[in-house]
Design an enzyme around this catalytic site. Structure first.
Site, PDB file in Angstrom:
ATOM      1  N   ARG A  51      -3.380   0.916  17.391  1.00 40.88           N
ATOM      2  CA  ARG A  51      -2.238   1.206  16.524  1.00 40.88           C
ATOM      3  C   ARG A  51      -2.710   1.929  15.280  1.00 40.88           C
ATOM      4  O   ARG A  51      -3.756   1.616  14.711  1.00 40.88           O
ATOM      5  CB  ARG A  51      -1.523  -0.096  16.121  1.00 40.88           C
ATOM      6  CG  ARG A  51      -0.749  -0.747  17.253  1.00 40.88           C
ATOM      7  CD  ARG A  51       0.493   0.056  17.584  1.00 40.88           C
ATOM      8  NE  ARG A  51       1.037  -0.324  18.884  1.00 40.88           N
ATOM      9  CZ  ARG A  51       1.868   0.429  19.579  1.00 40.88           C
ATOM     10  NH1 ARG A  51       2.225   1.607  19.119  1.00 40.88           N
ATOM     11  NH2 ARG A  51       2.334   0.024  20.741  1.00 40.88           N
ATOM     12  N   GLU A  58       3.205   8.911  12.425  1.00 38.82           N
ATOM     13  CA  GLU A  58       3.290   9.789  13.595  1.00 38.82           C
ATOM     14  C   GLU A  58       4.680  10.395  13.691  1.00 38.82           C
ATOM     15  O   GLU A  58       5.661   9.739  13.321  1.00 38.82           O
ATOM     16  CB  GLU A  58       2.966   8.992  14.869  1.00 38.82           C
ATOM     17  CG  GLU A  58       1.537   8.459  14.894  1.00 38.82           C
ATOM     18  CD  GLU A  58       1.211   7.699  16.179  1.00 38.82           C
ATOM     19  OE1 GLU A  58       2.079   7.617  17.070  1.00 38.82           O
ATOM     20  OE2 GLU A  58       0.084   7.199  16.283  1.00 38.82           O
ATOM     21  N   HIS A  69      -1.850  10.375  20.350  1.00 40.73           N
ATOM     22  CA  HIS A  69      -1.317   9.106  20.871  1.00 40.73           C
ATOM     23  C   HIS A  69      -1.079   9.187  22.382  1.00 40.73           C
ATOM     24  O   HIS A  69       0.039   9.076  22.882  1.00 40.73           O
ATOM     25  CB  HIS A  69      -0.013   8.723  20.163  1.00 40.73           C
ATOM     26  CG  HIS A  69       0.281   7.257  20.254  1.00 40.73           C
ATOM     27  ND1 HIS A  69       0.994   6.568  19.299  1.00 40.73           N
ATOM     28  CD2 HIS A  69      -0.039   6.325  21.199  1.00 40.73           C
ATOM     29  CE1 HIS A  69       1.107   5.291  19.649  1.00 40.73           C
ATOM     30  NE2 HIS A  69       0.500   5.128  20.803  1.00 40.73           N
ATOM     31  N   LEU A  70      -2.172   9.355  23.096  1.00 38.13           N
ATOM     32  CA  LEU A  70      -2.107   9.523  24.553  1.00 38.13           C
ATOM     33  C   LEU A  70      -2.411   8.239  25.326  1.00 38.13           C
ATOM     34  O   LEU A  70      -2.528   8.278  26.547  1.00 38.13           O
ATOM     35  CB  LEU A  70      -3.098  10.612  24.988  1.00 38.13           C
ATOM     36  CG  LEU A  70      -2.867  12.022  24.422  1.00 38.13           C
ATOM     37  CD1 LEU A  70      -3.935  12.967  24.955  1.00 38.13           C
ATOM     38  CD2 LEU A  70      -1.477  12.517  24.773  1.00 38.13           C
TER      39      LEU A  70
END
Length: 532
Positions: free
Chosen positions: A231, A260, A278-279
């Site tokens: 996170r 984000e 953020h994959l």
């Protein structure tokens, strides 16, 4: 009209197929706020991913809303307290992306160790500089895992195959469990000082935000490489950039950011930082799993079933298959109890007996609580808000279990003390017929009965004497009310008697009073046990 399921972001086709047969599936762009609020007005359920904000305003715009589903793990974009206050269930897909997230952390660690991303970019730019991108091996290195939850465990198992030494910081795991995984538990400071690589696998909470900051980065082992695919905000990005610039940190693999979407970060300036958008859950398999999981949860929720992945339901978690048939029974017993009692009890005990108590039956207390209030409050009563309704009214609901039972393999009793000092009880069981589970009432306020716990039940209490059954039958017949089943229970001839009837349609209060008066009943009530 079928319930409306609103899909606010892209969902796997297989997930939509799960919903298409039973519900009116509609689509909206969840990032278009006016369109979202408008569409929510008719929604019974909404499914989102990470871009759509379901906050108090969105919940207020959806008077029919029963469930919010997040097709993923995190719930940063769902205001859970606002949903809970309205009795709206919030579900997610807690295990859908755990393999993908663990593999992403491994990929980032390897990429940082071998300078893969920067070497690839240089070569594509026409530069052949092998010596510039010399990396390090994992074998024999110490890898610190911060957080040994499901993803942390998967990461540890995979990285162990490289011949690494594993240490971990997690104050909520027992040392014996860590030892089973081949991991040595240490304090956070020791982990920072000893690790050649650190991978973070924690949820985002007030306690974990900024866990790795300037103070922590000042004591790390020189040259450590840090991975965060959990996170954003767990690692202070500016402090990490400063530590890299000073050479204390040898590199980082970052998949998540404090804010984000993120297209500008001090970390982006370094060749030894591998940054991805953020994959962690961005695999075809994870997306399919998440979509299917929440679609099934939405279907269960709109059918009135218990949902294991509901995050704002007390006694959540996996319900054993043997316990599931008792959920509707407990709820119906709660409804019947309130009818027989004539109001809300001061305290209620849900008693569960039989071999079923070898399983976790805490959810039966929740189901009974839901039933207790379904006919006495104006708002919809759900697994989410039932405990809050009980607390607001000062009703304490407790659970007791006993392995031994009498005439039935399983028995659930709802027993309560009323404000006037009376005690009322209703009991029932589930009989397995081979083709379906038959829910039965077995006792009502001390009277033995044997009648299906379904439909609309009338309870009439009176002094035993001839002609009463005929009087009631005639009165209901004249009113056009058909009797589907009836049973009379008494303790002794001429004594107090309970007549229980199943009728095909609801009686108005006036007709119920007339039926009671016609036989001199001391108590009369109706319980609607029809499936919602």
């Amino acid at each position: 009209m079928n319930p409306v399921v609103l899909i606010a972001e892209e969902l796997a086709p297989a997930a939509i197929e799960v919903l298409a047969h039973d519900f009116d599936v509609r689509h909206v762009d969840g990032t278009d706020r006016p369109a979202l609020l408008s569409a929510l007005a008719e929604a019974d359920a909404v499914i989102v991913r990470s871009a759509t904000q379901i906050d108090a305003e969105a919940v207020a715009a959806a008077p029919r809303l029963k469930v919010v589903a997040r097709a993923g793990v995190g719930l940063d974009n769902v205001e859970v307290p606002a949903a809970t206050a309205r009795g709206v269930m919030v579900v997610n897909a807690p295990t859908s992306n755990i393999v993908s997230a663990a593999e992403q952390a491994v990929a980032l660690l390897l990429a940082v160790a071998r300078n893969t991303a920067s070497a690839s970019a240089a070569l594509k730019a026409g530069e052949w500089k092998r010596s510039k991108y010399t990396g390090v091996e994992l074998q024999g290195k110490t890898v610190g895992v911060v957080g040994l939850g499901r993803i942390g465990v998967l990461f540890a198992q995979r990285i162990a195959a490289f011949g690494t030494r594993l240490i971990a910081y997690d104050p909520y795991i027992q040392p014996a469990r860590a030892a089973q995984l081949g991991v040595r538990l240490v304090g956070l400071e020791e982990l920072l000082r000893e690790s050649d690589f650190i991978s973070i696998h924690l949820p985002k909470t007030p306690e974990t935000v900024g866990l790795i900051g300037e103070k922590e980065l000042a004591i790390v082992k020189p040259g450590v490489r840090i991975v965060n695919a959990a996170r954003g905000g767990l690692v202070d990005e500016q402090a990490l950039a400063d530590a890299i610039a000073e050479g204390r940190v040898g590199g980082a693999g970052i998949d998540v950011y404090a804010k984000e979407p993120c297209t500008s970060s001090p970390l982006f300036a370094f060749d030894n930082v591998v940054a991805t958008p953020h994959l962690g859950a961005s695999t075809a398999e994870a997306q399919d799993k998440a979509g299917l999981a929440v679609a099934r949860s939405v279907k269960l929720a709109l059918q009135g079933e218990f949902v294991p992945d509901a995050v704002n339901v007390q006694a959540g978690g996996v319900v054993a298959e043997d316990v599931r048939p008792l959920l509707p029974l407990a709820e119906k017993l709660g409804r019947a109890f309130t009818a027989v009692a004539g109001g809300v009890a001061a305290s209620v005990t849900v008693e569960v007996r039989g071999e079923i108590v070898n399983h976790d039956v805490a959810v039966l207390k929740l189901a009974a609580t839901k039933g207790l209030f379904s006919s006495v409050v104006e708002e919809q009563v759900t697994y989410v808000n039932a405990p809050h309704l009980a607390a607001e009214r000062g009703v304490e609901v407790t659970l007791t279990t006993q392995a031994e039972t009498t005439d039935h393999p399983n028995l659930v009793t709802v027993r309560g003390a009323l404000p006037d000092g009376r005690t009322v009880s209703v009991s029932g069981t589930v009989a397995h017929t081979g083709t379906r589970d038959l829910l039965k009432l077995t006792e009502v306020d001390g009277f033995d009965v044997e009648i299906a716990a379904e439909g609309i039940l009338l309870f009439l209490r009176y002094a035993d004497r001839p002609g009463v059954v005929g009087t009631v039958g005639t009165l209901l017949g004249e009113a056009g009310i058909n009797i589907a089943a009836m049973q009379v229970a008494r303790r002794e001839a001429g004594g107090e008697t309970l007549m229980t009837l199943t009728v095909d349609q609801a009686l108005g209060a006036e007709l119920l009073t007339s039926a009671a008066d016609s036989i001199g009943a001391t108590a009369a009530s109706a319980a609607d046990l029809r499936d919602e």
